[in-house]
Design an enzyme around this catalytic site. Sequence first.
Site, PDB file in Angstrom:
ATOM      1  N   GLU A  19      58.381  43.371  55.618  1.00 41.45           N
ATOM      2  CA  GLU A  19      56.988  43.734  55.913  1.00 41.45           C
ATOM      3  C   GLU A  19      56.066  42.910  55.016  1.00 41.45           C
ATOM      4  OE1 GLU A  19      56.090  47.922  56.330  1.00 41.45           O
ATOM      5  OE2 GLU A  19      54.093  47.635  55.484  1.00 41.45           O
ATOM      6  N   ARG A  55      52.675  47.086  61.965  1.00 40.17           N
ATOM      7  CA  ARG A  55      52.474  46.106  60.877  1.00 40.17           C
ATOM      8  C   ARG A  55      52.470  44.675  61.405  1.00 40.17           C
ATOM      9  NH1 ARG A  55      51.372  50.245  60.001  1.00 40.17           N
ATOM     10  NH2 ARG A  55      52.309  51.749  58.579  1.00 40.17           N
ATOM     11  N   SER A  92      55.531  48.438  51.092  1.00 42.33           N
ATOM     12  CA  SER A  92      56.871  48.574  51.678  1.00 42.33           C
ATOM     13  C   SER A  92      57.484  47.194  51.868  1.00 42.33           C
ATOM     14  CB  SER A  92      56.799  49.272  53.035  1.00 42.33           C
ATOM     15  OG  SER A  92      56.260  50.553  52.866  1.00 42.33           O
TER      16      SER A  92
HETATM   17  C1  LIG Z   1      51.253  50.517  46.301  1.00 44.26           C
HETATM   18  C2  LIG Z   1      51.067  49.992  47.697  1.00 44.26           C
HETATM   19  C3  LIG Z   1      51.044  50.871  48.774  1.00 44.26           C
HETATM   20  C4  LIG Z   1      50.871  50.409  50.073  1.00 44.26           C
HETATM   21  N1  LIG Z   1      50.866  51.306  51.091  1.00 44.26           N
HETATM   22  C5  LIG Z   1      50.698  50.881  52.350  1.00 44.26           C
HETATM   23  C6  LIG Z   1      50.669  51.805  53.451  1.00 44.26           C
HETATM   24  O1  LIG Z   1      50.785  53.009  53.284  1.00 44.26           O
HETATM   25  N2  LIG Z   1      50.502  51.306  54.708  1.00 44.26           N
HETATM   26  C7  LIG Z   1      50.361  49.973  54.943  1.00 44.26           C
HETATM   27  O2  LIG Z   1      50.196  49.579  56.112  1.00 44.26           O
HETATM   28  N3  LIG Z   1      50.376  49.071  53.935  1.00 44.26           N
HETATM   29  C8  LIG Z   1      50.539  49.488  52.657  1.00 44.26           C
HETATM   30  N4  LIG Z   1      50.567  48.568  51.634  1.00 44.26           N
HETATM   31  C9  LIG Z   1      50.479  47.141  51.934  1.00 44.26           C
HETATM   32  C10 LIG Z   1      49.052  46.540  51.874  1.00 44.26           C
HETATM   33  O3  LIG Z   1      48.237  47.296  51.038  1.00 44.26           O
HETATM   34  C11 LIG Z   1      48.406  46.440  53.247  1.00 44.26           C
HETATM   35  O4  LIG Z   1      49.205  45.644  54.109  1.00 44.26           O
HETATM   36  C12 LIG Z   1      46.999  45.839  53.177  1.00 44.26           C
HETATM   37  O5  LIG Z   1      46.386  46.048  54.429  1.00 44.26           O
HETATM   38  C13 LIG Z   1      46.994  44.345  52.843  1.00 44.26           C
HETATM   39  O6  LIG Z   1      45.640  43.955  52.631  1.00 44.26           O
HETATM   40  P1  LIG Z   1      45.269  42.742  51.664  1.00 44.26           P
HETATM   41  O7  LIG Z   1      43.813  42.535  51.759  1.00 44.26           O
HETATM   42  O8  LIG Z   1      45.806  42.977  50.309  1.00 44.26           O
HETATM   43  O9  LIG Z   1      46.045  41.549  52.377  1.00 44.26           O
HETATM   44  P2  LIG Z   1      46.805  40.335  51.671  1.00 44.26           P
HETATM   45  O10 LIG Z   1      48.025  40.857  50.982  1.00 44.26           O
HETATM   46  O11 LIG Z   1      45.858  39.547  50.868  1.00 44.26           O
HETATM   47  O12 LIG Z   1      47.251  39.489  52.943  1.00 44.26           O
HETATM   48  C14 LIG Z   1      48.193  39.998  53.869  1.00 44.26           C
HETATM   49  C15 LIG Z   1      48.148  39.111  55.127  1.00 44.26           C
HETATM   50  O13 LIG Z   1      46.885  39.287  55.758  1.00 44.26           O
HETATM   51  C16 LIG Z   1      46.230  38.025  55.914  1.00 44.26           C
HETATM   52  N5  LIG Z   1      44.791  38.262  55.727  1.00 44.26           N
HETATM   53  C17 LIG Z   1      44.189  38.985  54.747  1.00 44.26           C
HETATM   54  N6  LIG Z   1      42.853  39.005  54.936  1.00 44.26           N
HETATM   55  C18 LIG Z   1      42.609  38.259  56.039  1.00 44.26           C
HETATM   56  C19 LIG Z   1      41.420  37.884  56.740  1.00 44.26           C
HETATM   57  N7  LIG Z   1      40.206  38.288  56.349  1.00 44.26           N
HETATM   58  N8  LIG Z   1      41.552  37.105  57.842  1.00 44.26           N
HETATM   59  C20 LIG Z   1      42.772  36.691  58.277  1.00 44.26           C
HETATM   60  N9  LIG Z   1      43.927  37.006  57.656  1.00 44.26           N
HETATM   61  C21 LIG Z   1      43.842  37.795  56.550  1.00 44.26           C
HETATM   62  C22 LIG Z   1      46.818  37.129  54.819  1.00 44.26           C
HETATM   63  O14 LIG Z   1      46.688  35.761  55.177  1.00 44.26           O
HETATM   64  C23 LIG Z   1      48.259  37.608  54.806  1.00 44.26           C
HETATM   65  O15 LIG Z   1      48.990  36.992  55.846  1.00 44.26           O
HETATM   66  C24 LIG Z   1      50.725  49.022  50.310  1.00 44.26           C
HETATM   67  C25 LIG Z   1      50.708  48.125  49.229  1.00 44.26           C
HETATM   68  C26 LIG Z   1      50.889  48.596  47.935  1.00 44.26           C
HETATM   69  C27 LIG Z   1      50.861  47.618  46.788  1.00 44.26           C
END
Ligand SMILES: Cc1cc2nc3c(=O)[nH]c(=O)nc-3n(C[C@H](O)[C@H](O)[C@H](O)COP(=O)(O)OP(=O)(O)OC[C@H]3O[C@@H](n4cnc5c(N)ncnc54)[C@H](O)[C@@H]3O)c2cc1C
Length: 297
Positions: free
Chosen positions: A292, A173, A221
């Site tokens: 996380e 992560r 998480s």
């Molecule tokens: C119900 C639920 C279940 C989940 N299960 C998992 C799981 O099983 N495994 C897991 O790893 N995660 C899980 N997550 C967490 C999350 O879904 C992941 O971390 C996901 O990859 C985040 O993507 P996002 O586009 O929403 O990022 P955001 O939440 O929008 O951003 C997260 C970080 O990434 C950066 N970021 C986003 N896009 C870019 C880009 N294009 N360029 C540079 N930086 C960027 C942001 O600045 C921020 O620092 C879960 C979340 C939820 C709500």
Amino acid sequence: MIVLDILEKIYLTGSEVLPKEPLSRHTSIAVGGPAKALIIPNGIKSLLITLKLLEASDESYRIMGMGTNLLVSDRGLNDFVVKMERLGGYEVTGEILIAESGISLKRLCEIALERGLSGLEELYGIPGSAGGAVYMNAGAYGKEIKDVLEWVELFNGEEMERLSPGDLNLGYRSSDVGRRVITKVALRLKRDDPERVEKRMREFLRKRLEKQPVFDRSAGSLFKRPKPNFYIGSTLEALGLKGYKVGGMKISEKHAGFLVNEGDGSFQDAMKLVENVRKIILKEFGENLEMEVVVWK
Ligand SMILES: Cc1cc2nc3c(=O)[nH]c(=O)nc-3n(C[C@H](O)[C@H](O)[C@H](O)COP(=O)(O)OP(=O)(O)OC[C@H]3O[C@@H](n4cnc5c(N)ncnc54)[C@H](O)[C@@H]3O)c2cc1C
């Protein structure tokens, strides 16, 4: 340049501009005060002009994928937030799937299935965008996005660069993406029978639906495992912390690794709960828990 000038120029690139937009509308945990402005580019071209305009100004900005791993202060941010949701283009050449970074991980999995390509099944059901998945090195059931990553295209503040996963130090992560903006990702998949791919996708999704509060307001998480076999969910459950509440935020009854917003939970509630849980874990196990979920304040 005064703020209105910048916003006007950004608007003219085709980006949507929403001044003082509450970020609670854009985060899966439904928390977050207003950004200076939320900017939603309509494609890579408008994104790049927007980023260059912001770089040339004195204004600070942050990148949001789909807001599924974010906890944002209720006070809001004195920053612009650039949301990537309209960067959804993709192409498939042989076993390589190249996609713009705003595409959802769910869609990527579906494209792989449509083309009879295997490699993303374990990740099916993780919310968020491709860019967020790379930034966080998202993963599940023993698979991480880095395992299938061929290259990543990023904007480094001045120009675009294409890096291999080895350059980004992708770990549990975590990554070294830092302030750079991911614009495209290329995934190396493997040809497979679509029926088998679909079966595996469904199996992993089923496990997720059974165990996780997928339909509650959460940011995934809450804490990272401090060591490989130290599972946060079962540890908090054993300590009787399932359902533990601060204000409108609580440790999920379904999976104690998740923090859920009951509806009126605030940033302060979440941070207080985090502090209390960290103190308990430090006292009981001598472990310092790292969040996380990414905190923006
Ligand atoms: C119900 C639920 C279940 C989940 N299960 C998992 C799981 O099983 N495994 C897991 O790893 N995660 C899980 N997550 C967490 C999350 O879904 C992941 O971390 C996901 O990859 C985040 O993507 P996002 O586009 O929403 O990022 P955001 O939440 O929008 O951003 C997260 C970080 O990434 C950066 N970021 C986003 N896009 C870019 C880009 N294009 N360029 C540079 N930086 C960027 C942001 O600045 C921020 O620092 C879960 C979340 C939820 C709500």
